[in-house]
Design an enzyme around this catalytic site. Structure first.
Site, mmCIF file in Angstrom:
data_model
loop_
_atom_site.group_PDB
_atom_site.id
_atom_site.type_symbol
_atom_site.label_atom_id
_atom_site.label_comp_id
_atom_site.label_asym_id
_atom_site.label_seq_id
_atom_site.Cartn_x
_atom_site.Cartn_y
_atom_site.Cartn_z
ATOM 1 N N SER A 1 36.699 46.382 38.447
ATOM 2 C CA SER A 1 36.665 46.767 39.857
ATOM 3 C C SER A 1 36.714 45.588 40.809
ATOM 4 O O SER A 1 37.223 45.702 41.913
ATOM 5 C CB SER A 1 35.409 47.587 40.141
ATOM 6 O OG SER A 1 35.426 48.753 39.373
ATOM 7 N N THR A 2 36.163 44.461 40.389
ATOM 8 C CA THR A 2 36.103 43.321 41.302
ATOM 9 C C THR A 2 36.534 42.042 40.598
ATOM 10 O O THR A 2 36.506 41.945 39.372
ATOM 11 C CB THR A 2 34.681 43.100 41.841
ATOM 12 O OG1 THR A 2 33.826 42.735 40.757
ATOM 13 C CG2 THR A 2 34.140 44.336 42.529
#
Length: 185
Positions: free
Chosen positions: A9-10
């Site tokens: 996600s990041t």
């Protein structure tokens, strides 16, 4: 051909992405598509679109975990339908799941439903926690960024600048500029 897809996600989750790549390589993937983007922001999941375009008849799309691929049961089933239409299958390593079998298809649908249920329960708990914290005066939300720039907006407006020019110069939306100007009046 086994084709891998990895996602975190990041950008901060580099170790997680590296671990997924190792798992996919160990599973025999000849090509791996990887990206670091939220599953919610499907429009920006360019590598997912590329891998789905790349997969051909007889190929297997391999992912380390189910939650790295789809954001909901509906999205998961959409991906599986697209793969099936091409004559390809899906393999989820963490679940030892392969959609090339009827049992694999059944299990995938059931697990996708459970994963979506868990996510919705988690979001519900999060909303309840935020509401409780707000009621206790412990949660203030994020700081209003546009209003923090009110002085700059008013200064530029007084200098004769238009809303669009002010918004670009200050780095906020035009609606925020109009709101600040309206509040002054």
């Amino acid at each position: 051909m086994k084709v891998g897809y990895a996602r975190t996600s990041t950008i901060d989750q580099k170790a997680g992405l590296d671990a997924q790549r190792r798992e996919l390589e160990h599973a025999g993937c000849e090509r791996i598509f990887a990206e670091q983007v939220s599953s919610v922001d499907v429009a920006k999941r360019e590598q997912l679109a590329l891998v789905l375009d790349f997969v051909r008849e007889g190929d297997t799309l391999v992912v380390a975990k189910l939650d790295r691929l789809a954001r909901s049961t509906e999205h998961l089933l959409e991906i599986v339908r697209e793969l099936e239409a091409k004559g390809a299958a899906l393999q989820v390593l963490a679940l030892n799941l392969d959609t090339s079998t009827p049992t694999g298809k059944l299990m995938l649908t059931m697990l996708g439903g459970i994963a979506q249920f868990e996510r919705e329960i988690m979001l519900e708990r999060q909303r309840e926690g935020i509401a409780k914290a707000k009621a206790e005066g412990k949660y203030k939300g994020r700081a209003p960024t546009a209003r923090a720039k009110s002085a700059q907006v008013l200064e530029l407006s007084d200098a004769g600048k238009g809303a669009t020019e002010i918004a670009e110069a200050v780095g906020i939306g035009r609606a925020s500029v109009y709101r600040i100007l309206r509040d002054r009046a």
